[in-house]
Design a protein around this motif. Structure first.
Motif, short mmCIF file in Angstrom:
data_model
loop_
_atom_site.label_atom_id
_atom_site.label_comp_id
_atom_site.label_asym_id
_atom_site.label_seq_id
_atom_site.Cartn_x
_atom_site.Cartn_y
_atom_site.Cartn_z
N PHE A 139 -8.82 1.02 -1.46
CA PHE A 139 -7.76 1.79 -2.10
C PHE A 139 -8.27 3.00 -2.87
CE2 PHE A 139 -5.81 -2.32 -1.37
CZ PHE A 139 -4.62 -1.94 -0.79
N LYS A 140 -9.28 3.67 -2.31
CA LYS A 140 -9.69 4.92 -2.94
C LYS A 140 -8.61 5.96 -2.65
CE LYS A 140 -12.86 5.52 0.85
NZ LYS A 140 -14.22 5.31 1.20
N ASP A 141 -8.64 7.04 -3.40
CA ASP A 141 -7.59 8.04 -3.25
C ASP A 141 -7.57 8.62 -1.85
OD1 ASP A 141 -6.74 7.64 -5.80
OD2 ASP A 141 -8.05 9.15 -6.66
N PRO A 142 -6.40 8.84 -1.29
CA PRO A 142 -5.08 8.83 -1.92
C PRO A 142 -4.39 7.47 -1.89
CG PRO A 142 -4.85 9.66 0.30
CD PRO A 142 -6.33 9.38 0.08
N LEU A 143 -4.94 6.46 -1.19
CA LEU A 143 -4.27 5.18 -1.08
C LEU A 143 -4.07 4.50 -2.44
CD1 LEU A 143 -4.68 5.61 1.91
CD2 LEU A 143 -5.41 3.25 2.10
N GLY A 144 -5.07 4.59 -3.31
CA GLY A 144 -4.96 3.98 -4.63
C GLY A 144 -3.84 4.60 -5.45
N GLN A 145 -3.73 5.92 -5.39
CA GLN A 145 -2.64 6.61 -6.10
C GLN A 145 -1.29 6.21 -5.53
OE1 GLN A 145 -3.74 10.71 -5.51
NE2 GLN A 145 -4.75 10.83 -7.50
N ASN A 146 -1.21 6.11 -4.21
CA ASN A 146 0.07 5.76 -3.58
C ASN A 146 0.47 4.32 -3.88
OD1 ASN A 146 0.49 8.31 -2.39
ND2 ASN A 146 -0.98 7.80 -0.81
N LEU A 147 -0.50 3.43 -3.92
CA LEU A 147 -0.20 2.04 -4.28
C LEU A 147 0.28 1.98 -5.73
CD1 LEU A 147 -0.23 -0.97 -3.45
CD2 LEU A 147 -2.58 -1.06 -4.33
N ALA A 148 -0.39 2.68 -6.64
CA ALA A 148 0.01 2.68 -8.05
C ALA A 148 1.41 3.28 -8.23
CB ALA A 148 -1.01 3.45 -8.89
N LEU A 149 1.70 4.38 -7.52
CA LEU A 149 3.04 4.97 -7.60
C LEU A 149 4.11 4.02 -7.06
CD1 LEU A 149 2.33 8.64 -6.45
CD2 LEU A 149 3.09 7.90 -8.72
N SER A 150 3.81 3.35 -5.96
CA SER A 150 4.74 2.38 -5.38
C SER A 150 4.98 1.23 -6.35
CB SER A 150 4.22 1.86 -4.05
OG SER A 150 4.15 2.88 -3.09
N TYR A 151 3.92 0.77 -7.00
CA TYR A 151 4.03 -0.32 -7.97
C TYR A 151 4.87 0.11 -9.17
CZ TYR A 151 2.54 -3.54 -11.65
OH TYR A 151 2.53 -4.43 -12.68
N GLN A 152 4.59 1.28 -9.72
CA GLN A 152 5.33 1.77 -10.88
C GLN A 152 6.81 1.98 -10.55
OE1 GLN A 152 2.99 5.19 -11.90
NE2 GLN A 152 1.39 3.96 -12.89
N ASP A 153 7.09 2.51 -9.37
CA ASP A 153 8.46 2.71 -8.93
C ASP A 153 9.19 1.37 -8.80
OD1 ASP A 153 10.61 4.51 -7.76
OD2 ASP A 153 10.27 3.12 -6.07
N ALA A 154 8.54 0.39 -8.21
CA ALA A 154 9.15 -0.94 -8.07
C ALA A 154 9.43 -1.55 -9.45
CB ALA A 154 8.24 -1.85 -7.25
N ARG A 155 8.49 -1.43 -10.37
CA ARG A 155 8.68 -1.98 -11.72
C ARG A 155 9.87 -1.33 -12.42
NH1 ARG A 155 4.03 -3.32 -15.57
NH2 ARG A 155 5.80 -4.40 -16.42
N GLN A 156 10.03 -0.02 -12.27
CA GLN A 156 11.15 0.67 -12.90
C GLN A 156 12.48 0.15 -12.39
OE1 GLN A 156 10.40 4.83 -12.20
NE2 GLN A 156 9.03 4.99 -13.96
N ARG A 157 12.50 -0.28 -11.15
CA ARG A 157 13.73 -0.82 -10.55
C ARG A 157 13.79 -2.35 -10.67
NH1 ARG A 157 13.33 -0.54 -5.66
NH2 ARG A 157 11.29 0.36 -5.39
N GLN A 158 12.87 -2.94 -11.43
CA GLN A 158 12.77 -4.38 -11.63
C GLN A 158 12.60 -5.13 -10.32
OE1 GLN A 158 16.16 -5.31 -14.10
NE2 GLN A 158 14.97 -4.84 -15.94
#
Length: 150
Positions: free
Chosen positions: A85-104
């Motif tokens: 998960f080096k960039d850009p995959l790591g950034q995309n995974l983190a963004l996907s995770y943060q987005d999912a958390r915001q939507r519970q």
């Protein structure tokens, strides 16, 4: 209440100089890819009691000078995470995770292995250790970040 999950589908396949991780489906990063080598020596992999079979015969492994370093589940999981998960995959995974958390919702990591990289399926991917900004812990310890071999 049943939890909703977003999927982060990742295909692991043989690459030019090792392996390649390709995001097949995700809220962020679909189509992105990163090349990687297994960050462990053959000796390290062979010494781990929970690895057996084909995983000891990986073709793209780290420099054998690391052979004396002992692997724990945590340092195995973090090294594997950082390799794949080096960039850009790591950034995309983190963004996907943060987005999912915001939507519970949760974020389900679905690993797929191509026929030319099945030896990687033997690795204990359940030990993936995600650094900040995600968890700084094992992903599979939490209900909102399951890992599925798909």
């Amino acid at each position: 209440m049943e939890r909703d999950y977003d999927n982060f589908d990742l295909l692991i396949e043989r690459g030019v100089n090792g392996y390649r991780a390709l995001v097949l489906k995700a809220r962020f990063g679909e189509g992105k890819a990163a090349s990687f080598a297994v960050p462990f020596s053959q000796e390290q992999l062979a010494s781990l009691f929970w690895l057996a079979g084909r995983s000891r015969h990986l073709t793209a492994v780290a420099d054998e000078s690391k052979a004396q370093e002992r692997l724990t589940p945590a340092n195995f999981g973090e090294a594997l995470f950082r390799a794949v998960f080096k960039d850009p995959l790591g950034q995309n995974l983190a963004l996907s995770y943060q987005d999912a958390r915001q939507r519970q919702a949760g974020l389900r990591l679905r690993l797929r292995f191509s026929e030319d990289a099945t030896e990687l399926a033997d690795l204990p991917w359940e030990f993936l250790w995600a650094p900040e900004p995600m968890r700084s812990d094992f992903l599979t310890l939490y209900e909102d970040t399951p890992l599925v071999r798909y």
